[in-house]
Design a protein around this motif. Structure first.
Motif, short mmCIF file in Angstrom:
data_model
loop_
_atom_site.label_atom_id
_atom_site.label_comp_id
_atom_site.label_asym_id
_atom_site.label_seq_id
_atom_site.Cartn_x
_atom_site.Cartn_y
_atom_site.Cartn_z
N THR A 14 14.62 52.78 11.44
CA THR A 14 14.60 52.58 9.96
C THR A 14 12.85 52.10 10.07
O THR A 14 12.62 52.08 9.27
N LEU A 15 13.46 50.61 10.61
CA LEU A 15 12.01 50.01 10.44
C LEU A 15 12.23 48.89 12.05
O LEU A 15 13.48 48.78 12.50
N SER A 16 10.77 48.38 12.32
CA SER A 16 11.14 47.00 13.16
C SER A 16 9.77 46.04 13.19
O SER A 16 8.80 46.21 12.33
N ILE A 17 10.95 44.72 13.29
CA ILE A 17 10.48 44.05 12.71
C ILE A 17 10.24 43.39 14.25
O ILE A 17 10.72 43.29 15.19
N ARG A 18 8.71 42.57 14.85
CA ARG A 18 8.33 42.22 15.99
C ARG A 18 9.17 42.63 17.13
O ARG A 18 9.51 42.11 18.05
N GLY A 19 8.79 43.54 16.72
CA GLY A 19 9.20 44.60 18.01
C GLY A 19 11.19 44.81 17.68
O GLY A 19 12.13 45.71 19.22
N VAL A 20 11.83 44.52 17.36
CA VAL A 20 13.54 44.01 17.00
C VAL A 20 13.33 45.95 16.62
O VAL A 20 12.99 45.59 15.11
N ASP A 21 14.06 46.55 16.53
CA ASP A 21 14.40 47.86 16.39
C ASP A 21 15.73 47.96 15.27
O ASP A 21 17.10 47.36 15.25
N LEU A 22 15.89 48.32 13.76
CA LEU A 22 17.14 48.39 12.82
C LEU A 22 16.88 49.69 12.41
O LEU A 22 15.87 50.68 12.09
N TRP A 23 18.19 50.18 12.50
CA TRP A 23 18.58 51.43 11.90
C TRP A 23 19.86 50.77 10.53
O TRP A 23 20.69 50.08 11.01
N GLU A 24 19.87 51.51 9.63
CA GLU A 24 19.94 50.77 8.64
C GLU A 24 21.25 51.74 7.93
O GLU A 24 21.05 52.70 8.64
N SER A 25 21.64 51.41 7.53
CA SER A 25 23.50 52.78 7.78
C SER A 25 23.43 53.00 8.24
O SER A 25 23.65 54.55 8.04
N TRP A 26 23.38 52.84 9.21
CA TRP A 26 24.01 53.83 10.80
C TRP A 26 25.10 54.50 10.07
O TRP A 26 25.64 55.39 10.70
N LEU A 27 26.14 53.25 10.61
CA LEU A 27 27.83 53.73 10.15
C LEU A 27 28.19 54.04 8.97
O LEU A 27 28.10 53.52 8.10
N SER A 28 28.56 55.32 8.36
CA SER A 28 28.88 55.53 7.73
C SER A 28 30.04 54.83 7.22
O SER A 28 30.83 54.17 7.98
N PRO A 29 30.93 54.41 5.84
CA PRO A 29 32.04 53.90 5.53
C PRO A 29 33.24 54.27 5.72
O PRO A 29 34.47 52.94 6.79
N ASP A 30 33.51 55.86 6.35
CA ASP A 30 35.07 56.08 7.17
C ASP A 30 33.74 55.39 9.14
O ASP A 30 35.51 55.17 9.35
N ARG A 31 33.68 55.45 9.14
CA ARG A 31 33.61 55.26 11.09
C ARG A 31 33.18 53.26 10.79
O ARG A 31 33.31 53.35 11.80
N GLN A 32 33.19 53.20 9.95
CA GLN A 32 33.04 51.53 9.86
C GLN A 32 34.30 51.26 9.74
O GLN A 32 35.39 50.16 10.64
N GLY A 33 34.92 51.74 8.46
CA GLY A 33 36.86 51.79 9.02
C GLY A 33 37.67 51.90 9.89
O GLY A 33 38.74 51.18 10.37
N ALA A 34 37.34 52.96 11.10
CA ALA A 34 37.69 53.28 12.51
C ALA A 34 37.54 52.40 13.49
O ALA A 34 38.35 51.55 14.23
N MET A 35 35.79 52.19 12.86
CA MET A 35 35.78 51.24 13.81
C MET A 35 36.21 50.08 14.17
O MET A 35 36.27 48.68 15.11
N LEU A 36 36.57 48.57 13.27
CA LEU A 36 37.30 47.95 12.47
C LEU A 36 38.78 47.69 12.60
O LEU A 36 39.47 47.40 13.10
N ASP A 37 39.56 48.97 13.18
CA ASP A 37 40.32 49.28 13.45
C ASP A 37 40.73 48.76 15.31
O ASP A 37 41.23 48.44 15.87
N ASP A 38 39.61 49.36 16.10
CA ASP A 38 39.78 49.00 17.18
C ASP A 38 39.55 47.75 16.88
O ASP A 38 39.11 47.25 18.67
#
Length: 211
Positions: A14-38
């Motif tokens: 989504t954007l890059s700051i000083r060479g640091v790359d950021l993907w905003e909202s990459w994980l959907s709420p459902d995937r966030q919930g599944a990852m939290l269980d893990d």
């Protein structure tokens, strides 16, 4: 559907700051919930502990790890260990987390360590470099879950001007190339900005190739 499912490998950040790359909202709420269980399963096998810096200062985060190695700190210094401080093996890195690494890291190597940092309300992380690894050509990937955090990006040496960005639940950040050794930290966490964690707080997953 998450951005991972929609776009697959190679999608531009989504954007890059000083060479640091950021993907905003990459994980959907459902995937966030599944990852939290893990992550809860990781903490059940290798409990969160309170790290202490080599100088004896107790850190405000609690941490654990998954993978071949875990990152630890105590009076003996910063380092990777093959076992939890309580003696058990670290659990394997869950597939839900490896999927993000394989999509966005830009390397064929698999991570040796997934560091799990839990930020309770009021916690922060001072400016630091990730430099306990053997190969700085390999990137560091960071996944944010829970409350928003103000992430500060500095330079490859201490001091100088910095820039900051708010990291939100589901964001993924990569430090690689010339930005692999930038100083970075979390200035503060904004309480109550995500419903993911019932009692609030933030979880950061940091994936690294160690050897």
């Amino acid at each position: 559907m998450s951005k991972f499912e929609e776009s697959g490998p190679g999608v531009a950040p989504t954007l890059s700051i000083r060479g640091v790359d950021l993907w905003e909202s990459w994980l959907s709420p459902d995937r966030q919930g599944a990852m939290l269980d893990d992550i809860r399963a990781i903490a059940a096998a290798a409990p969160l502990f309170e790290p202490v810096t080599p100088s004896g200062r107790k850190m405000s985060v609690r941490m654990t790890s998954a993978g071949r190695y875990g990152w630890v700190t105590d009076r003996s210094g910063y380092r990777y260990e093959e076992r939890h401080p309580e003696g058990m093996d670290w659990p394997p890195i869950p597939r839900s987390i490896l999927d993000v690494w394989e999509a966005l890291s830009g390397t064929d190597r698999q991570p040796d360590c997934c560091l799990v940092n839990f930020y309770p309300p009021g916690a922060r992380m001072g400016m630091h470099q990730d430099r306990d690894e053997a190969d700085f050509d390999q990137p560091v990937l960071s996944i944010s879950l829970g409350d928003e955090a103000l992430f500060r990006i500095g330079n490859t040496t201490r001091g100088g001007k910095t820039e900051s960005v708010w990291l939100r639940s589901g964001d993924v950040l990569r430090m690689g190339g010339a930005a692999r050794l930038v100083y970075h930290g979390i200035d503060r966490v904004k309480d109550g900005t995500s419903p993911l964690l019932k009692d609030g707080g933030r979880i950061n997953l940091t994936l690294r190739v160690v050897t």
